[in-house]
Enzyme design. Structure first.
Site, PDB file in Angstrom:
ATOM      1  N   SER A  98      -6.175  36.757 -58.951  1.00  0.00           N
ATOM      2  CA  SER A  98      -5.647  35.439 -58.604  1.00  0.00           C
ATOM      3  C   SER A  98      -5.666  35.194 -57.093  1.00  0.00           C
ATOM      4  O   SER A  98      -6.709  35.215 -56.463  1.00  0.00           O
ATOM      5  CB  SER A  98      -4.230  35.300 -59.187  1.00  0.00           C
ATOM      6  OG  SER A  98      -3.758  33.986 -59.072  1.00  0.00           O
ATOM      7  N   ASP A 236      -7.030  28.669 -55.599  1.00  0.00           N
ATOM      8  CA  ASP A 236      -6.867  30.103 -55.382  1.00  0.00           C
ATOM      9  C   ASP A 236      -8.029  30.852 -56.041  1.00  0.00           C
ATOM     10  O   ASP A 236      -8.963  30.235 -56.572  1.00  0.00           O
ATOM     11  CB  ASP A 236      -5.509  30.591 -55.894  1.00  0.00           C
ATOM     12  CG  ASP A 236      -5.407  30.553 -57.408  1.00  0.00           C
ATOM     13  OD1 ASP A 236      -6.111  29.738 -58.037  1.00  0.00           O
ATOM     14  OD2 ASP A 236      -4.611  31.325 -57.979  1.00  0.00           O
ATOM     15  N   ASP A 238      -8.694  32.568 -58.756  1.00  0.00           N
ATOM     16  CA  ASP A 238      -9.137  32.344 -60.139  1.00  0.00           C
ATOM     17  C   ASP A 238      -9.018  30.889 -60.565  1.00  0.00           C
ATOM     18  O   ASP A 238      -9.276  30.559 -61.721  1.00  0.00           O
ATOM     19  CB  ASP A 238      -8.380  33.251 -61.117  1.00  0.00           C
ATOM     20  CG  ASP A 238      -6.917  32.872 -61.277  1.00  0.00           C
ATOM     21  OD1 ASP A 238      -6.319  32.394 -60.294  1.00  0.00           O
ATOM     22  OD2 ASP A 238      -6.368  33.056 -62.382  1.00  0.00           O
ATOM     23  N   ASP A 240      -6.509  28.790 -61.016  1.00  0.00           N
ATOM     24  CA  ASP A 240      -5.474  28.235 -61.895  1.00  0.00           C
ATOM     25  C   ASP A 240      -4.399  27.471 -61.130  1.00  0.00           C
ATOM     26  O   ASP A 240      -3.496  26.908 -61.742  1.00  0.00           O
ATOM     27  CB  ASP A 240      -4.847  29.324 -62.773  1.00  0.00           C
ATOM     28  CG  ASP A 240      -4.106  30.393 -61.985  1.00  0.00           C
ATOM     29  OD1 ASP A 240      -4.176  30.387 -60.741  1.00  0.00           O
ATOM     30  OD2 ASP A 240      -3.459  31.253 -62.621  1.00  0.00           O
TER      31      ASP A 240
END
Length: 449
Positions: A98, A236, A238, A240
């Site tokens: 992440s 960010d 990833d 999400d």
């Protein structure tokens, strides 16, 4: 094993050694078979150089237990969640840490319904892992590589959600953090007609989130001021979560986005039960703002999985976290930064209002957040001296202030949030708490003194 959002750590250490990843893959096989699932597993990842090792090792465990694995290549978490649901995969796996820097990596798991696994399911997987469970006599699975196909499916999903929305005339700046969004985010905006100025789209395996992305919005802010774009979005690693920078230079977090979207949904009759769900981290200013509009803010503990559970239990369509995870249940089952960014563009187009006008009346209280390194994580209620300091801090903050302490679910950190009317007082009180943390032998692994 599992923290706030999946498993997190360093490659070749702990749970992320190749041998232990194979063991985890076999435990996942047992978990899935117990639920009567036998469809392939979808695996996507961000751009970290360790991603291939984690994917290969985990896939070895899965295929040895009879599950085929489809490698979707570099995909945002939201894409893996959507594709798992759409294509009837038994499980969606995201190899990503992440917002963390490139030396970390992690694993997030999504059910066949595109939702983060529940805590009790994670505990079951951990138990199977510790017991060395697997699946015998089920043959071998295979590995299929199909990256471009899945990116196209996800982009089609976004086009369908925003059919009729034209971004022609908008100049949009995107900070893709050298992460999972670096290909699909610019393409999604271009397909809707926007002129896109995309930054941090040259991943080398180590530069993900490095001085950029949602946790470093100053990068996009500087570029926005230099390029005179209409708006900037910072994703960010990833993808999400998303942070927004207005043309005035104001940085907007998840609380700002919830405020804007709640009123837009309310005006369109979409805000079922007149409620929004967020976490204990959300600013009290958001709560006050929504109250004035006849909207109730329901709070959960930190973690978007808890937000989604509360949303589903109450039939709520909008929720999220201050960090920029926004869940739009009208379209999706998890946080998706690209989806959220495009939904905000829809608001701008359909209302014709600026971000400042959309946020008129929203006055966040000053917040001061700081993370302290700790060696151990004893229950906070057992830290007598620190509890006494926190009680002193509460008294000084008064009825309008808040204090929140929580351990990071992924790092050896104790996170502290102070909220009140005076920035100088918050800084003074944070120093007092920091002294207490540093002096705590229990937190620093020096015994119970």
């Amino acid at each position: 094993m599992f923290g706030t959002d999946g498993i997190r750590g360093y490659p070749n250490q702990g749970y992320f050694s190749p041998e232990k990843l194979v063991r985890l893959g076999r435990a996942l096989c047992h978990f899935l078979r117990e639920r009567g699932l036998d469809q392939p597993v979808l695996l996507g990842k961000d751009t970290r150089e360790s991603g291939d090792m984690l994917a290969s090792s985990l896939s070895a465990g899965l295929t040895s237990g009879g599950f085929s694995v489809v490698w979707g290549g570099v995909l945002p978490s939201g894409a893996v969640a959507y594709l798992s649901r759409k294509n009837d995969f038994s499980l969606g796996v995201v190899i990503s840490a992440s917002h963390n820097s490139g030396e970390y990596n992690g694993i997030k798991l999504f059910s066949a319904q595109g939702k983060k696994l529940k805590v009790e399911e994670e505990r079951q997987i951990k138990r199977f892992y510790e017991e060395g469970r697997g699946v015998e006599g089920k043959g071998m699975g295979r590995i299929e590589i199909s990256s471009s196909h899945f990116q196209a499916e996800y982009l089609q999903f976004l086009e369908e959600v925003f059919s009729g929305l034209s971004l022609t005339g908008f100049k949009v700046l995107l900070d893709c953090a050298h992460g999972a969004c670096f290909q699909v985010a610019p393409e999604a905006f271009r397909r809707l007609g926007a002129y896109v100025d995309a930054y941090n789209v040259l991943p080398n395996g180590r530069n993900i989130n490095q001085g950029c992305g949602a946790t470093s919005p100053s990068f996009a802010l500087e570029r926005l001021q230099a390029t005179e774009a209409d708006i900037a979005f910072s994703f960010d690693g990833d993808g999400d979560r998303v942070i927004v920078i207005a043309p005035t230079g104001k940085v907007l977090d998840g609380d700002h986005l919830l405020a804007i979207l709640a009123l837009f949904y309310q005006r369109n009759g979409w805000l079922s039960s007149s409620r929004v769900v967020s976490t204990v981290m959300s600013n009290v200013g958001l709560e006050r703002f929504l109250e004035q509009k006849g909207i109730q803010l329901e709070r959960t503990e930190v973690g978007d999985r808890w937000v989604l559970e509360a949303m589903e239990a109450g039939g709520v369509v909008l929720g999220g976290e201050q960090s920029g995870h926004i869940i739009l249940r009208r379209y999706h089952s998890t946080g998706d930064g690209i989806l959220t960014a495009l939904e905000l563009m829809r608001v701008l187009v359909e209302t014709g209002l600026s971000l400042e006008e959309l946020l008129e009346g929203f006055r966040p209280y000053p917040q001061y957040l700081k993370s302290f390194s700790v060696s151990c994580k004893p229950p906070l209620e057992e830290l007598t001296s620190l509890r006494e300091i926190c009680e002193e801090v509460r008294n000084r903050l008064g009825s309008e202030g808040r204090i929140l302490l929580r351990y990071s679910g992924t790092e050896p950190l104790l996170r502290v949030m102070l909220e009140g009317e005076s920035v100088s007082l918050l800084k003074e009180l944070m120093e007092r708490i920091g002294e207490g943390i540093e002096a705590s032998s229990q937190l620093q692994g020096l015994g119970a003194g």
